[in-house]
Design an enzyme around this catalytic site. Structure first.
Site, mmCIF file in Angstrom:
data_model
loop_
_atom_site.group_PDB
_atom_site.id
_atom_site.type_symbol
_atom_site.label_atom_id
_atom_site.label_comp_id
_atom_site.label_asym_id
_atom_site.label_seq_id
_atom_site.Cartn_x
_atom_site.Cartn_y
_atom_site.Cartn_z
ATOM 1 N N ASP A 18 0.842 -1.196 0.000
ATOM 2 C CA ASP A 18 0.000 0.000 0.000
ATOM 3 C C ASP A 18 0.878 1.249 0.000
ATOM 4 O OD1 ASP A 18 -1.900 1.964 0.418
ATOM 5 O OD2 ASP A 18 -2.220 1.468 2.531
ATOM 6 N N ASN A 20 -0.263 4.503 -0.446
ATOM 7 C CA ASN A 20 -0.880 5.761 0.000
ATOM 8 C C ASN A 20 -1.584 5.634 1.352
ATOM 9 O OD1 ASN A 20 -3.043 4.209 -0.737
ATOM 10 N ND2 ASN A 20 -3.929 5.685 -2.198
ATOM 11 N N ASP A 22 -4.039 3.915 2.584
ATOM 12 C CA ASP A 22 -5.492 3.784 2.750
ATOM 13 C C ASP A 22 -5.874 2.359 3.161
ATOM 14 O OD1 ASP A 22 -5.043 2.398 0.411
ATOM 15 O OD2 ASP A 22 -6.544 3.469 -0.777
ATOM 16 N N ASP A 26 -1.880 -1.219 -3.941
ATOM 17 C CA ASP A 26 -2.170 -0.488 -5.172
ATOM 18 C C ASP A 26 -1.035 -0.651 -6.171
ATOM 19 O OD1 ASP A 26 -0.168 1.368 -4.145
ATOM 20 O OD2 ASP A 26 -1.772 2.206 -2.898
ATOM 21 N N ASP A 95 -4.983 -10.578 -15.629
ATOM 22 C CA ASP A 95 -6.042 -11.524 -15.321
ATOM 23 C C ASP A 95 -7.231 -11.194 -16.220
ATOM 24 O OD1 ASP A 95 -7.549 -13.505 -13.892
ATOM 25 O OD2 ASP A 95 -6.343 -13.054 -12.125
ATOM 26 N N ASP A 197 -9.553 -16.470 -16.181
ATOM 27 C CA ASP A 197 -10.368 -16.930 -15.074
ATOM 28 C C ASP A 197 -11.460 -17.886 -15.562
ATOM 29 O OD1 ASP A 197 -11.005 -16.461 -12.159
ATOM 30 O OD2 ASP A 197 -12.923 -15.870 -13.036
ATOM 31 N N GLU A 253 -7.433 -20.974 -16.225
ATOM 32 C CA GLU A 253 -7.906 -21.607 -14.988
ATOM 33 C C GLU A 253 -9.078 -22.505 -15.350
ATOM 34 O OE1 GLU A 253 -9.680 -20.410 -10.602
ATOM 35 O OE2 GLU A 253 -10.352 -19.370 -12.397
ATOM 36 N N HIS A 326 -4.353 -17.049 -5.054
ATOM 37 C CA HIS A 326 -5.292 -16.229 -4.283
ATOM 38 C C HIS A 326 -6.554 -16.979 -3.875
ATOM 39 C CE1 HIS A 326 -6.833 -16.154 -8.338
ATOM 40 N NE2 HIS A 326 -7.974 -15.686 -7.891
ATOM 41 N N ASP A 327 -6.805 -18.140 -4.475
ATOM 42 C CA ASP A 327 -7.989 -18.939 -4.159
ATOM 43 C C ASP A 327 -7.678 -20.151 -3.286
ATOM 44 O OD1 ASP A 327 -9.878 -17.410 -5.494
ATOM 45 O OD2 ASP A 327 -9.663 -18.507 -7.381
#
Length: 558
Positions: A18, A20, A22, A26, A95, A197, A253, A326-327
């Site tokens: 990150d 910035n 928040d 990013d 992706d 995907d 995928e 990520h899954d």
């Protein structure tokens, strides 16, 4: 075929870095860490979605394919990312999510508001059955029915995932053309290719039959949308109109894909894709309710799966190699041992086993420093749509208790991979100076990049060595695979052979010592250790020796 020699690193932008403060990773945050990735030695960044999205499914619900999500930055930031990555000889793989869009995409908004709109046929609409019920009994991936009723038009639309992710109608050539134009837009920007995907779900059985009823009460529609009747036609058209114009890397995928189907998707004469992601090994131990009722699994099962794919795609197609993404849960927690005693050693063992197989290796962010699953005490700390829906569905209908569900979540939830990257032992793991969108794993003080870079024996440097070896030895890229000791429940041993080069790979997947005996069929004059995850100052007779728990060693045989 540069992608055969490459190593891919997946960046999940929301959780990477990150810039910035928040609390959300990013694009500028990725740019800040490109030197780190170049030092690791990777060739390609697989970038999870950064498109404009309302974030129902963390960016896999896209509302504008040619805009950047505000939380991630601007298109200028993205252009800078490509330029900065290219100066470090790193390619960007986007992706591609084209089985469905967000319900906030202008195509769907127009389709829903006007039955006569040309965009109506961009999606799959069906009339209710005579009793008013849904067109089929299919259950959606995130719970409930795959059909959502639209009061205004009196029809149902199909969504194989969330109701905010309506499925696209690939039967419509206008829709396909718009997708191809979008892909050309990104390739012209300089991206090197696409991870696609659930791409084998884009063609549905046009008869839309009911599926066999499952424990959830819904039918299994998988046989009617996995590897559907026109999927190869669509991918060959995509290749002809888009992919063949560029020197791309592509990986699809593909849930529920088998080796024979993968040959069709990846065969070099087929003109479709370079690789597929299959799910066979990450489904090991799935129980009655899939991953939410995890069971014990055997090493012989894992070896049989990898061997089936290694041998099946030896001459046709190409393998993608991965432990996690990520899954999926963290590799060490899923396949190794996350204890303090064995975390690093088992992490190196898993890396050895995977990177010495034939195919293109994928590293998921944090894997190279040995990140592990997280165990949040409350469902309130989880953010994943699938996890939250499953928790409430299964505990409400009595299929699992809350305690059973949380235990399964600790083992298999997608959020295990989505906690922020550990950059240092500073607050919030150096990921942000704000409040992270999902809590950081509390073990960041001992598992982080700063600590890994300061320790020459860390998992990070082991991955770096594996990547460097891949660039040096052709046998690692091209060698033929042969499984040894198929019935051994502790050792995964195999050879790789290419011309005059031969490797012997031996990995102990257990927390006990294990005896290795070299089969009589393996003849050699000399041996030399190429890489090992333990520094053992002992002479060994390769014909028979004992491996320590989670030990891995690779020999060059002559």
């Amino acid at each position: 075929m540069w992608w055969k020699e490459s190593v891919v690193y997946q960046v999940y932008p929301r959780s990477f870095n990150d810039s910035n403060n928040d609390g959300i990773g990013d694009i500028k945050g990725i740019i800040e860490k490109l030197d780190y990735l170049a030092f690791l030695g990777i060739d390609v960044i697989w970038l999870s979605p950064v498109y404009q999205s309302p974030n129902d499914d963390n960016g896999y619900d896209i509302s504008d394919y040619q805009a950047i999500m505000d939380e991630f930055g601007t298109m200028e930031d993205f252009d800078q990312l490509i330029a900065e990555a290219n100066t470090r000889e790193i390619n960007i793989m986007m992706d591609l999510v084209v089985n469905h869009t967000s319900d906030e995409h202008h195509w769907f908004i127009e389709a829903k508001n006007n039955r006569n709109s040309p965009y109506r046929d961009y999606y799959i609409w069906k009339d209710p059955l005579p009793d008013g019920s849904a067109p089929t009994n299919w259950g959606a991936a995130f719970g409930g029915s795959t059909w959502e009723y639209d009061e205004k038009s009196g029809q149902y639309y199909l969504h194989l995932f969330s109701k905010k992710q309506p499925d696209l109608n690939w039967e419509n050539p206008a829709l396909r053309n718009d997708i191809y134009q979008m892909m050309l837009y990104w390739l012209d920007k300089g991206v090197a290719g696409f991870r696609m995907d659930v791409i084998n779900m884009i063609s549905k059985d046009p008869s839309y039959p009911d599926g066999v009823e499952q424990a959830t009460g819904y039918g299994d529609g998988g046989p009617y949308y996995f590897n559907g009747p026109r999927v190869h036609e669509y991918l060959q058209e995509m290749n002809q109109k888009v992919l063949r114009k560029y020197n791309t890397i592509t990986v699809g995928e593909m849930p529920a894909v088998n080796v024979e189907e993968a040959k069709l998707y990846t065969g070099k004469e087929r003109n479709e894709l370079n690789m597929v992601f299959h799910f066979d090994h990450v489904s090991l131990g799935d129980g009655k309710l899939g991953k939410w009722t995890p069971q014990e699994w055997k090493l012989t099962e894992l070896k049989a799966i990898f061997s089936r794919w290694q041998e099946g795609l030896e001459n046709e197609g190409w393998n993608s190699l991965y432990w996690s993404n990520h899954d999926q849960p963290r590799a060490i927690s899923r396949f190794g041992n996350p204890s303090r005693q064995y975390r690093e050693r088992s992490g190196k063992m898993l890396a050895t086993c995977l990177h010495m197989l034939k195919g293109t290796p994928y590293i998921y962010q944090g894997e190279e420093i040995g990140m592990t699953n997280v165990q949040f005490d409350s469902i309130d700390n989880y953010r994943d749509l699938e996890t939250i829906h499953a928790y409430h569905d299964y505990t409400t209908n009595g299929l699992l208790t809350k305690e059973e569900m949380l235990e399964a979540i600790h083992k298999r939830s997608r959020d295990n991979a989505r906690t922020p990257m550990h950059w240092s032992d500073e607050p919030e793991a150096g990921f942000t100076n704000g409040v992270p969108w999902i809590p950081v794993n509390p073990n960041y003080k001992t598992i982080n990049v700063r600590r890994a870079l300061a320790d020459k024996e860390s998992i990070f440097y082991y991955y770096q060595r594996l990547i460097n070896l891949r660039k040096k030895y052709s046998v690692i890229v091209h060698g033929k695979y042969q499984l040894l000791l198929p019935d051994d429940e502790q050792l995964y041993a195999y050879t790789r052979t290419w011309n005059d080069e031969r490797l012997l790979v031996i990995c102990n997947f257990s927390d006990q010592t294990a005896m290795f005996q070299l089969p009589d069929t393996i003849k050699h004059q000399t041996e030399k250790i190429l890489i090992a995850n333990m520094d053992l100052d002992i002479e060994r007779d390769l014909k028979a020796f004992t491996l320590q728990p989670y030990e891995a060693v690779v020999y060059i045989l002559n």
